[in-house]
Design a protein around this motif. Sequence first.
Motif, PDB file in Angstrom:
ATOM      1  N   GLY A 197       0.698  -1.210   0.014  1.00 14.39           N
ATOM      2  CA  GLY A 197       0.080  -0.064  -0.012  1.00 14.39           C
ATOM      3  C   GLY A 197       0.682   1.316  -0.015  1.00 14.39           C
ATOM      4  N   ARG A 198       1.855   1.204   0.945  1.00 15.44           N
ATOM      5  CA  ARG A 198       2.890   2.418   0.851  1.00 15.44           C
ATOM      6  C   ARG A 198       3.543   2.554  -0.507  1.00 15.44           C
ATOM      7  NH1 ARG A 198       5.359   1.316   6.965  1.00 15.44           N
ATOM      8  NH2 ARG A 198       3.798   2.264   8.028  1.00 15.44           N
ATOM      9  N   ALA A 199       3.743   1.647  -1.277  1.00 14.63           N
ATOM     10  CA  ALA A 199       4.270   1.602  -2.394  1.00 14.63           C
ATOM     11  C   ALA A 199       3.406   1.885  -3.594  1.00 14.63           C
ATOM     12  CB  ALA A 199       5.156   0.407  -2.822  1.00 14.63           C
ATOM     13  N   GLY A 200       2.140   1.977  -3.366  1.00 11.74           N
ATOM     14  CA  GLY A 200       1.014   2.462  -4.341  1.00 11.74           C
ATOM     15  C   GLY A 200       0.630   1.157  -5.247  1.00 11.74           C
ATOM     16  N   PHE A 201       0.809  -0.071  -4.931  1.00 15.12           N
ATOM     17  CA  PHE A 201       0.542  -1.264  -5.632  1.00 15.12           C
ATOM     18  C   PHE A 201      -1.171  -1.532  -5.380  1.00 15.12           C
ATOM     19  CE2 PHE A 201       4.966  -1.914  -5.580  1.00 15.12           C
ATOM     20  CZ  PHE A 201       5.478  -1.897  -6.925  1.00 15.12           C
ATOM     21  N   ILE A 202      -1.272  -1.321  -3.985  1.00 19.87           N
ATOM     22  CA  ILE A 202      -2.501  -1.538  -3.604  1.00 19.87           C
ATOM     23  C   ILE A 202      -3.244  -0.674  -2.590  1.00 19.87           C
ATOM     24  CG2 ILE A 202      -2.314  -4.080  -3.377  1.00 19.87           C
ATOM     25  CD1 ILE A 202      -2.083  -3.825  -0.359  1.00 19.87           C
ATOM     26  N   GLU A 203      -4.425  -0.489  -2.711  1.00 27.49           N
ATOM     27  CA  GLU A 203      -5.283   0.495  -1.858  1.00 27.49           C
ATOM     28  C   GLU A 203      -6.180  -0.407  -0.851  1.00 27.49           C
ATOM     29  OE1 GLU A 203      -8.038   2.416  -4.584  1.00 27.49           O
ATOM     30  OE2 GLU A 203      -6.427   3.738  -5.288  1.00 27.49           O
ATOM     31  N   THR A 204      -6.341   0.215   0.539  1.00 31.73           N
ATOM     32  CA  THR A 204      -6.897  -0.489   1.506  1.00 31.73           C
ATOM     33  C   THR A 204      -8.249   0.164   1.831  1.00 31.73           C
ATOM     34  OG1 THR A 204      -5.732   0.571   3.289  1.00 31.73           O
ATOM     35  CG2 THR A 204      -4.797  -1.709   2.505  1.00 31.73           C
ATOM     36  N   VAL A 205      -9.248  -0.383   2.022  1.00 27.75           N
ATOM     37  CA  VAL A 205     -10.344   0.238   2.565  1.00 27.75           C
ATOM     38  C   VAL A 205     -10.966  -0.555   4.180  1.00 27.75           C
ATOM     39  CG1 VAL A 205     -13.036   0.389   2.085  1.00 27.75           C
ATOM     40  CG2 VAL A 205     -11.480   0.439   0.273  1.00 27.75           C
ATOM     41  N   ARG A 206     -10.942   0.323   4.716  1.00 31.14           N
ATOM     42  CA  ARG A 206     -11.172  -0.190   6.050  1.00 31.14           C
ATOM     43  C   ARG A 206     -12.576  -0.151   6.511  1.00 31.14           C
ATOM     44  NH1 ARG A 206      -7.565   1.971  10.477  1.00 31.14           N
ATOM     45  NH2 ARG A 206      -5.435   1.596  10.006  1.00 31.14           N
ATOM     46  N   GLY A 207     -12.863  -1.113   7.506  1.00 31.60           N
ATOM     47  CA  GLY A 207     -14.369  -1.071   7.944  1.00 31.60           C
ATOM     48  C   GLY A 207     -14.828  -2.736   7.866  1.00 31.60           C
ATOM     49  N   ARG A 208     -16.011  -2.869   8.097  1.00 28.46           N
ATOM     50  CA  ARG A 208     -16.937  -4.036   8.011  1.00 28.46           C
ATOM     51  C   ARG A 208     -16.893  -4.842   6.646  1.00 28.46           C
ATOM     52  NH1 ARG A 208     -22.812  -5.703  10.295  1.00 28.46           N
ATOM     53  NH2 ARG A 208     -22.448  -7.694   9.892  1.00 28.46           N
ATOM     54  N   TYR A 209     -16.954  -3.840   5.699  1.00 28.39           N
ATOM     55  CA  TYR A 209     -17.109  -4.396   4.237  1.00 28.39           C
ATOM     56  C   TYR A 209     -15.734  -3.973   3.437  1.00 28.39           C
ATOM     57  CZ  TYR A 209     -21.860  -5.024   5.487  1.00 28.39           C
ATOM     58  OH  TYR A 209     -22.995  -5.401   6.123  1.00 28.39           O
ATOM     59  N   GLY A 210     -14.736  -3.832   4.269  1.00 24.77           N
ATOM     60  CA  GLY A 210     -13.402  -3.241   3.582  1.00 24.77           C
ATOM     61  C   GLY A 210     -12.619  -4.486   2.955  1.00 24.77           C
ATOM     62  N   GLY A 211     -11.311  -3.943   2.668  1.00 23.34           N
ATOM     63  CA  GLY A 211     -10.505  -5.227   2.080  1.00 23.34           C
ATOM     64  C   GLY A 211      -9.280  -4.576   1.370  1.00 23.34           C
ATOM     65  N   LEU A 212      -9.011  -5.314   0.396  1.00 26.01           N
ATOM     66  CA  LEU A 212      -7.553  -4.961  -0.539  1.00 26.01           C
ATOM     67  C   LEU A 212      -8.046  -4.954  -2.019  1.00 26.01           C
ATOM     68  CD1 LEU A 212      -4.670  -7.105   0.882  1.00 26.01           C
ATOM     69  CD2 LEU A 212      -5.605  -4.577   1.816  1.00 26.01           C
ATOM     70  N   GLN A 213      -7.515  -3.984  -2.684  1.00 30.66           N
ATOM     71  CA  GLN A 213      -7.801  -3.903  -4.121  1.00 30.66           C
ATOM     72  C   GLN A 213      -6.699  -3.366  -4.946  1.00 30.66           C
ATOM     73  OE1 GLN A 213     -11.340  -1.768  -4.942  1.00 30.66           O
ATOM     74  NE2 GLN A 213     -10.546   0.119  -4.552  1.00 30.66           N
ATOM     75  N   LEU A 214      -6.290  -3.680  -5.923  1.00 28.40           N
ATOM     76  CA  LEU A 214      -5.052  -2.953  -6.840  1.00 28.40           C
ATOM     77  C   LEU A 214      -5.451  -1.468  -6.939  1.00 28.40           C
ATOM     78  CD1 LEU A 214      -4.699  -5.452  -9.740  1.00 28.40           C
ATOM     79  CD2 LEU A 214      -3.345  -5.354  -7.679  1.00 28.40           C
ATOM     80  N   ALA A 215      -4.601  -0.699  -6.687  1.00 24.13           N
ATOM     81  CA  ALA A 215      -4.456   0.753  -6.754  1.00 24.13           C
ATOM     82  C   ALA A 215      -4.435   1.245  -8.264  1.00 24.13           C
ATOM     83  CB  ALA A 215      -3.234   1.347  -6.183  1.00 24.13           C
ATOM     84  N   ARG A 216      -4.174   0.329  -9.279  1.00 26.64           N
ATOM     85  CA  ARG A 216      -4.460   0.872 -10.641  1.00 26.64           C
ATOM     86  C   ARG A 216      -4.486  -0.675 -11.275  1.00 26.64           C
ATOM     87  NH1 ARG A 216       0.999   1.603  -9.228  1.00 26.64           N
ATOM     88  NH2 ARG A 216       2.432   0.620 -10.332  1.00 26.64           N
ATOM     89  N   PRO A 217      -5.019  -0.492 -12.463  1.00 30.40           N
ATOM     90  CA  PRO A 217      -5.173  -1.719 -13.351  1.00 30.40           C
ATOM     91  C   PRO A 217      -4.043  -2.748 -13.417  1.00 30.40           C
ATOM     92  CG  PRO A 217      -6.025   0.174 -14.502  1.00 30.40           C
ATOM     93  CD  PRO A 217      -5.295   0.635 -13.454  1.00 30.40           C
ATOM     94  N   ALA A 218      -4.446  -4.023 -13.515  1.00 26.95           N
ATOM     95  CA  ALA A 218      -3.010  -5.050 -13.459  1.00 26.95           C
ATOM     96  C   ALA A 218      -2.302  -4.968 -14.650  1.00 26.95           C
ATOM     97  CB  ALA A 218      -3.718  -6.419 -13.376  1.00 26.95           C
TER      98      ALA A 218
END
Length: 152
Positions: free
Chosen positions: A49-70
């Motif tokens: 996340g710090r490197a900008g590869f992924i984004e994190t979403v906090r909370g009950r319905y949160g999770g991880l996703q790519l920060a930009r298209p694969a």
Amino acid sequence: MKLSRHTDYALRVLIHLAAGEGELISIRRIAQAYGISQNHLMKIALNLGRAGFIETVRGRYGGLQLARPAPEIAVGAIVRHTEGNGDLVACDNCLIAPACGLPRILDEAMEAFLRVLDGYSLSDIANRPRMLRDLFHCSTAPARECDREGAM
């Protein structure tokens, strides 16, 4: 060259997210799919996340996703980030360092290795997202739900 376990796990996280095609995926789910410590993956996700590869979403319905298209994430960039800029050999205290050509040759080899990886993106690795999702599901599902091929 052998990649570190950190790089291996980082690539696995990114492959899982690429196969998810934009879906938010929990660290817990990724850890279960690969049989890897959730705490260890949390550290790797923070680093990615710090490197900008992924984004994190906090909370009950949160999770991880790519920060930009694969297709925009180069495998070489991932490996450079996770492996750092360490030398393949430690020549600091070596008697023959002033006259040895090995470090130069190994540096050249490392650059060639990374150049090849730069030619591939995360989408090249995760080029069968449906099959990957089925395999991830089978890794956590009861054996009877999946056949020998790993598909449902």
